[in-house]
Enzyme design. Structure first.
Site, PDB file in Angstrom:
ATOM      1  N   ARG A 153       0.835  -1.206   0.000  1.00 22.47           N
ATOM      2  CA  ARG A 153       0.000   0.000   0.000  1.00 22.47           C
ATOM      3  C   ARG A 153       0.876   1.266   0.000  1.00 22.47           C
ATOM      4  NH1 ARG A 153      -0.388   4.613   2.739  1.00 22.47           N
ATOM      5  NH2 ARG A 153      -0.017   3.504   4.700  1.00 22.47           N
ATOM      6  N   ASP A 154       1.559   1.541   1.103  1.00 26.90           N
ATOM      7  CA  ASP A 154       2.361   2.771   1.203  1.00 26.90           C
ATOM      8  C   ASP A 154       3.492   2.728   0.173  1.00 26.90           C
ATOM      9  OD1 ASP A 154       3.332   5.179   2.156  1.00 26.90           O
ATOM     10  OD2 ASP A 154       3.377   4.575   4.248  1.00 26.90           O
TER      11      ASP A 154
ATOM     12  N   HIS B 128       9.218   7.036   8.048  1.00 24.81           N
ATOM     13  CA  HIS B 128       9.803   7.144   6.704  1.00 24.81           C
ATOM     14  C   HIS B 128      11.269   7.531   6.907  1.00 24.81           C
ATOM     15  CE1 HIS B 128       6.174   6.781   4.058  1.00 24.81           C
ATOM     16  NE2 HIS B 128       5.607   6.880   5.240  1.00 24.81           N
TER      17      HIS B 128
ATOM     18  N   CYS C 299       4.084   9.406   0.447  1.00 29.88           N
ATOM     19  CA  CYS C 299       2.707   9.814   0.208  1.00 29.88           C
ATOM     20  C   CYS C 299       2.720  10.803  -0.943  1.00 29.88           C
ATOM     21  CB  CYS C 299       2.152  10.453   1.479  1.00 29.88           C
ATOM     22  SG  CYS C 299       0.526  11.148   1.234  1.00 29.88           S
TER      23      CYS C 299
ATOM     24  N   ASN D  54       9.376   4.431   3.114  1.00 24.68           N
ATOM     25  CA  ASN D  54       9.287   3.962   4.507  1.00 24.68           C
ATOM     26  C   ASN D  54      10.608   3.294   4.858  1.00 24.68           C
ATOM     27  OD1 ASN D  54       6.450   3.693   3.269  1.00 24.68           O
ATOM     28  ND2 ASN D  54       6.044   3.512   5.450  1.00 24.68           N
TER      29      ASN D  54
HETATM   30  P1  HMG Z   1     -12.820  14.370  -2.906  1.00 28.64           P
HETATM   31  O1  HMG Z   1     -12.465  14.662  -4.320  1.00 28.64           O
HETATM   32  O2  HMG Z   1     -13.004  15.508  -1.947  1.00 28.64           O
HETATM   33  O3  HMG Z   1     -14.080  13.376  -2.817  1.00 28.64           O
HETATM   34  O4  HMG Z   1     -11.687  13.414  -2.325  1.00 28.64           O
HETATM   35  P2  HMG Z   1     -15.615  13.632  -2.993  1.00 28.64           P
HETATM   36  O5  HMG Z   1     -16.279  13.050  -1.776  1.00 28.64           O
HETATM   37  O6  HMG Z   1     -15.899  15.056  -3.354  1.00 28.64           O
HETATM   38  O7  HMG Z   1     -15.966  12.707  -4.254  1.00 28.64           O
HETATM   39  C1  HMG Z   1     -15.440  12.980  -5.544  1.00 28.64           C
HETATM   40  C2  HMG Z   1     -15.536  11.723  -6.389  1.00 28.64           C
HETATM   41  O8  HMG Z   1     -14.711  10.699  -5.854  1.00 28.64           O
HETATM   42  C3  HMG Z   1     -16.952  11.119  -6.431  1.00 28.64           C
HETATM   43  O9  HMG Z   1     -17.096  10.482  -7.701  1.00 28.64           O
HETATM   44  C4  HMG Z   1     -16.902  10.058  -5.367  1.00 28.64           C
HETATM   45  O10 HMG Z   1     -17.834   9.016  -5.561  1.00 28.64           O
HETATM   46  C5  HMG Z   1     -15.487   9.531  -5.536  1.00 28.64           C
HETATM   47  P3  HMG Z   1     -17.816  11.207  -8.939  1.00 28.64           P
HETATM   48  O11 HMG Z   1     -19.183  11.546  -8.407  1.00 28.64           O
HETATM   49  O12 HMG Z   1     -16.977  12.429  -9.247  1.00 28.64           O
HETATM   50  O13 HMG Z   1     -17.794  10.163  -9.996  1.00 28.64           O
HETATM   51  N1  HMG Z   1     -14.969   8.945  -4.302  1.00 28.64           N
HETATM   52  C6  HMG Z   1     -14.405   7.729  -4.215  1.00 28.64           C
HETATM   53  N2  HMG Z   1     -14.157   6.759  -5.127  1.00 28.64           N
HETATM   54  C7  HMG Z   1     -13.587   5.629  -4.697  1.00 28.64           C
HETATM   55  N3  HMG Z   1     -13.220   5.407  -3.415  1.00 28.64           N
HETATM   56  C8  HMG Z   1     -13.444   6.350  -2.480  1.00 28.64           C
HETATM   57  C9  HMG Z   1     -14.060   7.560  -2.872  1.00 28.64           C
HETATM   58  N4  HMG Z   1     -14.413   8.677  -2.207  1.00 28.64           N
HETATM   59  C10 HMG Z   1     -14.965   9.510  -3.092  1.00 28.64           C
HETATM   60  N5  HMG Z   1     -13.081   6.125  -1.213  1.00 28.64           N
HETATM   61  C11 HMG Z   1     -10.961  11.651  -0.883  1.00 28.64           C
HETATM   62  C12 HMG Z   1     -11.718  12.966  -0.983  1.00 28.64           C
HETATM   63  C13 HMG Z   1     -10.776  11.324   0.579  1.00 28.64           C
HETATM   64  C14 HMG Z   1     -11.739  10.551  -1.580  1.00 28.64           C
HETATM   65  C15 HMG Z   1      -9.565  11.843  -1.593  1.00 28.64           C
HETATM   66  O14 HMG Z   1      -8.965  12.986  -1.065  1.00 28.64           O
HETATM   67  C16 HMG Z   1      -8.659  10.664  -1.436  1.00 28.64           C
HETATM   68  O15 HMG Z   1      -8.948   9.596  -1.956  1.00 28.64           O
HETATM   69  N6  HMG Z   1      -7.515  10.845  -0.744  1.00 28.64           N
HETATM   70  C17 HMG Z   1      -6.598   9.756  -0.458  1.00 28.64           C
HETATM   71  C18 HMG Z   1      -5.179  10.196  -0.599  1.00 28.64           C
HETATM   72  C19 HMG Z   1      -4.273   9.068  -0.208  1.00 28.64           C
HETATM   73  O16 HMG Z   1      -4.565   7.911  -0.424  1.00 28.64           O
HETATM   74  N7  HMG Z   1      -3.096   9.413   0.371  1.00 28.64           N
HETATM   75  C20 HMG Z   1      -2.143   8.430   0.776  1.00 28.64           C
HETATM   76  C21 HMG Z   1      -2.563   7.632   1.955  1.00 28.64           C
HETATM   77  S1  HMG Z   1      -2.219   8.413   3.514  1.00 28.64           S
HETATM   78  C22 HMG Z   1      -0.536   8.063   3.810  1.00 28.64           C
HETATM   79  O17 HMG Z   1       0.138   7.565   2.949  1.00 28.64           O
HETATM   80  C23 HMG Z   1       0.036   8.307   5.171  1.00 28.64           C
HETATM   81  C24 HMG Z   1       0.259   7.037   5.971  1.00 28.64           C
HETATM   82  O18 HMG Z   1       1.133   6.143   5.308  1.00 28.64           O
HETATM   83  C25 HMG Z   1       0.842   7.359   7.355  1.00 28.64           C
HETATM   84  C26 HMG Z   1       2.081   8.284   7.291  1.00 28.64           C
HETATM   85  O19 HMG Z   1       3.046   7.985   6.577  1.00 28.64           O
HETATM   86  O20 HMG Z   1       2.008   9.297   7.979  1.00 28.64           O
HETATM   87  C27 HMG Z   1      -1.072   6.287   6.215  1.00 28.64           C
HETATM   88 MG    MG Z   2       3.347   6.322   5.327  1.00 29.04          MG
END
Ligand code: HMG
Ligand code: MG
Length: 301
Positions: free
Chosen positions: A13-14, A210, A241, A250
């Site tokens: 995933r990450d 990381h 990210c 990481n």
């Molecule tokens: P948004 O654009 O504000 O979403 O994104 P929305 O609610 O306005 O919806 C827009 C469209 O997206 C809609 O579709 C929704 O249905 C669809 P449309 O009507 O335009 O066809 N949608 C989705 N589709 C599939 N799966 C979903 C989903 N939600 C909405 N879950 C949202 C908001 C949260 C979805 C977006 O910002 C997002 O997906 N962000 C994720 C970013 C990410 O994955 N970052 C990396 C992970 S975090 C990380 O790595 C840190 C960590 O490792 C810890 C560390 O290192 O600190 C965990």
């Molecule tokens: Mg991370």
């Protein structure tokens, strides 16, 4: 020092979420199979985030379904990341049993990463609770930017504590504290976990480092001394990210296992097999291994 360590492998995933080149599902599944053969038992398989935001993991449905139907994987946990009800519903459709919700100690990072404030992220989590309870899911929480933020710089440890406590109050069984951009140093990491330890159960905290500034292994050692026993890491040192620019991978699982072996701590992971898993994915990606343990063992240094 704890004597038994839990490794949460976040490479699929990450690790992969930060790779631009799409990795076909069958390669991801073979990579996960090799991680399992090496002895890893907790593998964050994918995320049910928007495919527009993270195209690499758009095959989340296929990956999770394939893993959960495989009878030889019965004793392996495959948590998946979910940002909102939509992601949770999709994960449940594909029979997820464990999910991870994620927020941050930095307002700006949260906006960039999930397009909402910290408070709004908790409103989203509250909306998710009925489904989580109905399906009896295990929930892990993440707090990003715990030791620094790419947009806000220094982060107050009290802000990390506040978010961590809220995640536990919501029912998280484990909360992982993330140095998303790898800027933290051992004293800072120790002091933060020491503060957290005063307020939340020590055996339910995880560390997620990381390695941007090469401090991850030193940070892990420092935090282990406080009795924290769960370590997130990514085989081959992949990761980052897409919404935290300038962060490298990481900490490599190979480095973590080497460290723990040296300390006589049990993990159940076979280092040689793990190195093979790492080489499998870096060969596919056409990049050289980032794990120093791998480079040393392969005589490449
Ligand atoms: P948004 O654009 O504000 O979403 O994104 P929305 O609610 O306005 O919806 C827009 C469209 O997206 C809609 O579709 C929704 O249905 C669809 P449309 O009507 O335009 O066809 N949608 C989705 N589709 C599939 N799966 C979903 C989903 N939600 C909405 N879950 C949202 C908001 C949260 C979805 C977006 O910002 C997002 O997906 N962000 C994720 C970013 C990410 O994955 N970052 C990396 C992970 S975090 C990380 O790595 C840190 C960590 O490792 C810890 C560390 O290192 O600190 C965990
Ligand atoms: Mg991370």
């Amino acid at each position: 020092m704890p004597d038994q360590i839990k490794i949460v492998e976040v490479g699929p995933r990450d690790g992969l979420q930060n790779e631009k080149q799409f990795v076909p599902s069958e390669i991801k599944l073979l990579f996960i199979d090799k991680l399992i053969s090496a002895g890893l038992k907790n593998i964050e398989a994918t995320s049910f985030v928007s495919p527009k935001w993270v195209p690499q993991l758009a095959d989340n449905d296929l990956i999770l379904s394939a893993l959960l139907v495989n009878e030889t994987y019965q004793d392996i946990s495959f948590p998946v990341l979910v940002p909102n009800v939509k992601g949770l519903e999709l994960a449940i459709t594909h029979s997820a049993q464990q999910v991870a919700i994620f927020t941050a100690a930095s307002e700006t990072f949260n906006q960039k990463n999930i397009n909402c404030s910290i408070d709004e992220s908790f409103s989203r989590f509250k909306e998710m609770l009925p489904l989580i309870q109905k399906h009896n899911l295990k929930v892990r929480g993440y707090v990003s930017c715990a030791l620094g933020c790419p947009y806000e710089g220094k982060i107050n440890p009290r802000a990390v504590l506040e978010v961590t406590e809220k995640l536990f109050k919501l029912g998280c069984e484990e909360v992982s504290i993330g140095d998303t951009i790898g800027v933290g140093t051992p004293k800072q990491a120790y002091d933060l976990f020491d503060l957290l330890k005063e307020h939340v159960p020590v055996d339910k905290l995880a560390m997620h480092f990381h390695d941007t500034y090469g401090q991850a292994i030193a940070n892990i050692y420092a935090v282990l001394e406080l009795g924290i026993k769960t370590i997130d890491s990514s085989t081959a040192g992949l990761g980052g990210c897409p919404y935290a620019k300038g962060a490298s991978g990481n900490v490599a699982t190979e480095e973590v296992i080497y460290l723990l072996n040296g300390m006589g701590l049990q993990t159940g992971v076979d280092l040689d097999k793990l190195i093979e898993a790492g080489l499998y994915i870096t060969d596919y990606l056409g990049i050289s291994p980032r794990s120093k343990v791998t480079l040393a063992k392969k005589g490449a240094l």
